[in-house]
Design an enzyme around this catalytic site. Structure first.
Site, PDB file in Angstrom:
ATOM      1  N   PRO A   1       0.791  -1.232   0.000  1.00 22.67           N
ATOM      2  CA  PRO A   1       0.000   0.000   0.000  1.00 22.67           C
ATOM      3  C   PRO A   1       0.825   1.285   0.000  1.00 22.67           C
ATOM      4  CG  PRO A   1      -0.094  -1.093   2.134  1.00 22.67           C
ATOM      5  CD  PRO A   1       0.547  -2.057   1.188  1.00 22.67           C
ATOM      6  N   ASN A   2       0.364   2.199  -0.832  1.00 26.08           N
ATOM      7  CA  ASN A   2       0.924   3.551  -0.978  1.00 26.08           C
ATOM      8  C   ASN A   2       2.259   3.607  -1.717  1.00 26.08           C
ATOM      9  OD1 ASN A   2      -1.245   4.867   0.531  1.00 26.08           O
ATOM     10  ND2 ASN A   2      -0.411   3.778   2.294  1.00 26.08           N
TER      11      ASN A   2
ATOM     12  N   GLU B   1      12.261  -9.058   2.916  1.00 26.48           N
ATOM     13  CA  GLU B   1      11.540  -7.841   3.295  1.00 26.48           C
ATOM     14  C   GLU B   1      12.405  -6.628   2.930  1.00 26.48           C
ATOM     15  OE1 GLU B   1      11.292  -7.535   7.537  1.00 26.48           O
ATOM     16  OE2 GLU B   1      10.119  -5.685   7.484  1.00 26.48           O
TER      17      GLU B   1
ATOM     18  N   ARG C   1       4.883  10.920  -2.866  1.00 29.39           N
ATOM     19  CA  ARG C   1       4.552  10.850  -1.450  1.00 29.39           C
ATOM     20  C   ARG C   1       5.794  11.109  -0.590  1.00 29.39           C
ATOM     21  NH1 ARG C   1       4.797   4.906   1.082  1.00 29.39           N
ATOM     22  NH2 ARG C   1       3.677   5.277   3.006  1.00 29.39           N
TER      23      ARG C   1
ATOM     24  N   HIS D   1      12.530  -2.141   2.678  1.00 32.49           N
ATOM     25  CA  HIS D   1      11.943  -0.826   2.929  1.00 32.49           C
ATOM     26  C   HIS D   1      12.852   0.230   2.335  1.00 32.49           C
ATOM     27  CE1 HIS D   1       8.982  -2.570   5.556  1.00 32.49           C
ATOM     28  NE2 HIS D   1       9.964  -3.277   6.103  1.00 32.49           N
ATOM     29  N   LEU D   2      12.226   1.253   1.775  1.00 31.38           N
ATOM     30  CA  LEU D   2      12.993   2.389   1.256  1.00 31.38           C
ATOM     31  C   LEU D   2      13.655   3.129   2.417  1.00 31.38           C
ATOM     32  CD1 LEU D   2      10.186   3.566  -1.141  1.00 31.38           C
ATOM     33  CD2 LEU D   2      12.483   2.970  -1.923  1.00 31.38           C
ATOM     34  N   SER D   3      12.847   3.411   3.442  1.00 28.79           N
ATOM     35  CA  SER D   3      13.345   4.124   4.619  1.00 28.79           C
ATOM     36  C   SER D   3      13.849   3.101   5.639  1.00 28.79           C
ATOM     37  CB  SER D   3      12.214   4.955   5.228  1.00 28.79           C
ATOM     38  OG  SER D   3      11.211   4.111   5.763  1.00 28.79           O
TER      39      SER D   3
ATOM     40  N   ASN E   1       8.021  -5.254  -0.341  1.00 30.48           N
ATOM     41  CA  ASN E   1       7.850  -4.064   0.490  1.00 30.48           C
ATOM     42  C   ASN E   1       6.366  -4.025   0.845  1.00 30.48           C
ATOM     43  OD1 ASN E   1       7.627  -1.620   1.769  1.00 30.48           O
ATOM     44  ND2 ASN E   1       8.898  -0.508   0.286  1.00 30.48           N
TER      45      ASN E   1
ATOM     46  N   HIS F   1       3.830  -3.824   9.681  1.00 32.21           N
ATOM     47  CA  HIS F   1       3.804  -3.622  11.131  1.00 32.21           C
ATOM     48  C   HIS F   1       2.638  -4.313  11.825  1.00 32.21           C
ATOM     49  CE1 HIS F   1       6.861  -0.882   9.912  1.00 32.21           C
ATOM     50  NE2 HIS F   1       6.025  -0.094   9.262  1.00 32.21           N
TER      51      HIS F   1
ATOM     52  N   ASP G   1       1.422 -14.901   7.672  1.00 36.12           N
ATOM     53  CA  ASP G   1       1.014 -16.305   7.481  1.00 36.12           C
ATOM     54  C   ASP G   1       1.179 -16.738   6.029  1.00 36.12           C
ATOM     55  OD1 ASP G   1       0.402 -16.729  10.136  1.00 36.12           O
ATOM     56  OD2 ASP G   1      -1.770 -16.601   9.877  1.00 36.12           O
TER      57      ASP G   1
ATOM     58  N   ARG H   1      12.409   5.550  12.779  1.00 43.87           N
ATOM     59  CA  ARG H   1      11.230   6.414  12.643  1.00 43.87           C
ATOM     60  C   ARG H   1      10.272   6.219  13.828  1.00 43.87           C
ATOM     61  NH1 ARG H   1       8.909   5.594   6.864  1.00 43.87           N
ATOM     62  NH2 ARG H   1       7.703   7.419   7.525  1.00 43.87           N
TER      63      ARG H   1
ATOM     64  N   TYR I   1      10.947   9.117   1.223  1.00 48.46           N
ATOM     65  CA  TYR I   1      10.976   7.993   0.285  1.00 48.46           C
ATOM     66  C   TYR I   1      11.688   8.296  -1.028  1.00 48.46           C
ATOM     67  CZ  TYR I   1       7.520   6.219   3.569  1.00 48.46           C
ATOM     68  OH  TYR I   1       6.883   5.796   4.719  1.00 48.46           O
TER      69      TYR I   1
ATOM     70  N   ALA J   1       2.921  -0.310   5.238  1.00 49.80           N
ATOM     71  CA  ALA J   1       2.487  -0.319   6.637  1.00 49.80           C
ATOM     72  C   ALA J   1       1.970  -1.685   7.090  1.00 49.80           C
ATOM     73  CB  ALA J   1       1.419   0.752   6.858  1.00 49.80           C
TER      74      ALA J   1
ATOM     75  N   ARG K   1       6.536   1.855  13.755  1.00 56.51           N
ATOM     76  CA  ARG K   1       7.236   1.236  12.617  1.00 56.51           C
ATOM     77  C   ARG K   1       8.379   0.327  13.064  1.00 56.51           C
ATOM     78  NH1 ARG K   1       5.180   4.301   8.260  1.00 56.51           N
ATOM     79  NH2 ARG K   1       4.730   6.432   8.915  1.00 56.51           N
TER      80      ARG K   1
HETATM   81  C1  DQA Z   1       7.990   1.587   4.068  1.00 54.77           C
HETATM   82  C2  DQA Z   1       8.046   1.841   5.577  1.00 54.77           C
HETATM   83  C3  DQA Z   1       6.677   1.631   6.201  1.00 54.77           C
HETATM   84  O1  DQA Z   1       6.732   1.923   7.603  1.00 54.77           O
HETATM   85  C4  DQA Z   1       5.660   2.566   5.574  1.00 54.77           C
HETATM   86  O2  DQA Z   1       4.376   2.321   6.115  1.00 54.77           O
HETATM   87  C5  DQA Z   1       5.653   2.499   4.088  1.00 54.77           C
HETATM   88  C6  DQA Z   1       6.926   2.424   3.385  1.00 54.77           C
HETATM   89  C7  DQA Z   1       9.333   1.910   3.376  1.00 54.77           C
HETATM   90  O3  DQA Z   1       9.530   1.471   2.248  1.00 54.77           O
HETATM   91  O4  DQA Z   1      10.170   2.623   3.939  1.00 54.77           O
HETATM   92  O5  DQA Z   1       4.611   2.586   3.459  1.00 54.77           O
HETATM   93  O6  DQA Z   1       7.708   0.212   3.851  1.00 54.77           O
END
Ligand code: DQA
Length: 141
Positions: free
Chosen positions: A9-10, A98, A17, A100-102, A74, A80, A87, A107, A22, A77, A111
């Site tokens: 998501p997102n 797994e 964004r 993550h960009l950040s 990725n 978390h 599962d 943070r 990011y 959210a 998170r």
């Molecule tokens: C994220 C980190 C997550 O906490 C956040 O909800 C995202 C992006 C990252 O790529 O840094 O949507 O997965």
């Protein structure tokens, strides 16, 4: 063989964004750069969904496909709090990395916990678009 790069998501709004967190590169550009970087080494497939159930379906499909060498995920959210995605990862045989960009650990407190980390092969965070590249390299080791 192929690797699935799956974004949650997102992540479709990457580049637009919160660019200070990011980056300003779009997801499309990140995916094109990955395709170019791994050309001739491994085929990549890309997918993104804002829906938990769709992400689970993709993990099942690729994760049980004998041609899939792994999934770079990725989960945004969902990382978390989605026990359903955790599962799904635990249910398939393909290794999941797994990404993550950040760096979520640097943070907000919510998170800091990843419910998917225990069922992933490993986790790579904080390197911006390079997190995906490093995750694919890890799957090719
Ligand atoms: C994220 C980190 C997550 O906490 C956040 O909800 C995202 C992006 C990252 O790529 O840094 O949507 O997965």
């Amino acid at each position: 063989m192929y690797i699935l790069v799956l974004n949650g998501p997102n992540l479709n709004l990457t580049g637009i964004r919160e660019p200070e967190i990011y980056g300003s590169t779009t997801l499309e550009d990140i995916n094109s750069a990955l395709e170019a970087a791994f050309e001739g080494r491994v085929a990549l497939k890309f997918d993104q969904s804002n829906c938990e159930g769709t992400l689970i379906d993709r993990i099942h499909e690729a994760g049980l496909d004998s041609d899939c060498a792994g999934i770079v995920l990725n989960a945004g959210a969902y990382t978390h709090y989605s026990y359903a995605i955790a599962d799904a990862i635990a249910s398939v045989k393909a290794p999941v990395v797994e990404v993550h960009l950040s760096n979520p650990s640097a943070r907000e407190e919510f998170r800091h916990r990843s419910v998917i980390a225990p069922v992933c092969r490993g986790s790579i965070s904080g390197f911006g678009a390079n997190s995906y590249r490093l995750a694919i390299e890890a799957l090719l080791l």
